[in-house]
Design an enzyme around this catalytic site. Sequence first.
Site, short mmCIF file in Angstrom:
data_model
loop_
_atom_site.label_atom_id
_atom_site.label_comp_id
_atom_site.label_asym_id
_atom_site.label_seq_id
_atom_site.Cartn_x
_atom_site.Cartn_y
_atom_site.Cartn_z
N ASP A 1 -31.70 57.61 -90.43
CA ASP A 1 -31.62 56.24 -89.88
C ASP A 1 -32.86 55.95 -89.03
O ASP A 1 -33.04 54.83 -88.56
CB ASP A 1 -30.31 56.01 -89.12
CG ASP A 1 -30.13 56.94 -87.94
OD1 ASP A 1 -30.98 57.83 -87.73
OD2 ASP A 1 -29.12 56.79 -87.22
N SER A 2 -33.75 56.94 -88.92
CA SER A 2 -35.08 56.68 -88.34
C SER A 2 -35.81 55.63 -89.18
O SER A 2 -36.74 54.98 -88.71
CB SER A 2 -35.91 57.97 -88.27
OG SER A 2 -35.90 58.63 -89.53
N LYS B 1 -24.96 62.85 -93.19
CA LYS B 1 -25.17 63.43 -91.86
C LYS B 1 -24.58 62.48 -90.83
O LYS B 1 -24.69 61.27 -90.98
CB LYS B 1 -26.66 63.65 -91.60
CG LYS B 1 -26.96 64.16 -90.19
CD LYS B 1 -28.37 64.67 -90.03
CE LYS B 1 -29.40 63.63 -89.67
NZ LYS B 1 -29.14 62.87 -88.44
N GLU C 1 -24.06 62.04 -86.36
CA GLU C 1 -24.62 62.50 -85.09
C GLU C 1 -23.54 62.89 -84.09
O GLU C 1 -22.44 62.40 -84.12
CB GLU C 1 -25.52 61.41 -84.49
CG GLU C 1 -26.81 61.23 -85.25
CD GLU C 1 -27.86 60.43 -84.49
OE1 GLU C 1 -27.67 60.11 -83.30
OE2 GLU C 1 -28.89 60.12 -85.12
N ASP D 1 -28.07 59.61 -93.85
CA ASP D 1 -27.55 59.42 -92.48
C ASP D 1 -26.49 58.33 -92.46
O ASP D 1 -26.73 57.23 -92.99
CB ASP D 1 -28.70 58.97 -91.57
CG ASP D 1 -29.00 59.96 -90.47
OD1 ASP D 1 -28.17 60.85 -90.21
OD2 ASP D 1 -30.09 59.83 -89.87
N GLU E 1 -31.89 68.96 -82.36
CA GLU E 1 -33.08 68.16 -82.00
C GLU E 1 -33.41 68.25 -80.51
O GLU E 1 -32.55 68.05 -79.65
CB GLU E 1 -32.85 66.69 -82.39
CG GLU E 1 -34.03 65.80 -82.02
CD GLU E 1 -34.05 64.45 -82.70
OE1 GLU E 1 -33.21 64.20 -83.59
OE2 GLU E 1 -34.93 63.63 -82.35
O1 KIV Z 1 -32.99 59.87 -88.64
C1 KIV Z 1 -33.70 60.89 -88.71
O2 KIV Z 1 -34.84 60.86 -89.17
C2 KIV Z 1 -33.13 62.13 -88.22
C3 KIV Z 1 -34.02 63.33 -88.20
C4 KIV Z 1 -34.97 63.23 -87.09
C5 KIV Z 1 -33.25 64.59 -88.14
O3 KIV Z 1 -32.00 62.18 -87.86
#
Ligand code: KIV
Length: 305
Positions: free
Chosen positions: A60-61, A129, A131, A99, A199
């Site tokens: 989600d970055s 994934k 969080e 994510d 992280e």
């Molecule tokens: O969203 C993302 O890019 C992440 C990574 C930094 C692990 O969660």
Amino acid sequence: MSSHPSHIAVLDDAARLPVSIAMLNERRRIGQRLVMVTAYDFPSARAAEAAGVDLVLVGDSGAMTVLGYPSTIEVSTEEMLMLTQAVRRGLRSPLLVADLPFGSYEESDEQAVRTAVRFIKQGRADAVKLERGSVTSQARAAAIVQAGIPVMGHVGLTPQTATALGGYRAQGRSSGSAIRIAEEMLALQRAGCFAVVLEAVPAAVTEALMPLMDVPVIGIGAGPATDGQVLVFHDLLGIREGRGARFVQRYGDLQQEMNAGVAAYAADVRAGHYPAAEHCYSIDADELAAFRAELAALGGEITGH
Ligand code: KIV
């Protein structure tokens, strides 16, 4: 070479098998470090495929790196699904993890399973994934695993809840905070997560935690002791303005190259250097003469001359 567009250089390794969770565990067992990178579109997926990485994360970055939001919390499930679908089209062998965006899994186990199913069915991801290692995230992870979908956990600095953590800063720098991270990692492992991202925690804390873990731990800013590393595609290639986090190692400066390329194009167009003869299509001389004659007649009809 693949059947993909020829202007994208791809080293397609047909012999490379699709990466499974069992393969990740085996690579971990024999001490082979796991490589994960984020991707958000077709060309970044092709780069990850060509490099032969083990896992690709549609993080989600992407909210910030490709959609221009100020943080990860704004991105929607629909937007993340579109990015996941584009990555899927460019990826063959790495395990594809998507994510779950903020707000798409916290409310209930049912909501979490419903969203995860969309990423598998519509996004064609292999895993999802989520969080945090809170009791809520543990329950959501367990529910999604129960539904038959592999889940990756994410603890330490969790950007979706960075405000509650005091900002984008390293976690686990006090004994209490480090113990909480340890408990969360173990709980996610018990919940059935096949791997956990760790992280922004001190390298020494990671080193102490690693012997407790039975599943692969993928670090980002967590030192060298983890089973693997992940970096954000745009950070590692320098497709961004500014320096980024302390743990980022840059392997390129593509933002600068992109800026220079577009500026050179603009200068060429303005100076009349582009397009040049080699960029133009030709036409047979007789066809051109016939066209000109017909055009002249057409012009005469329109103007009455
Ligand atoms: O969203 C993302 O890019 C992440 C990574 C930094 C692990 O969660």
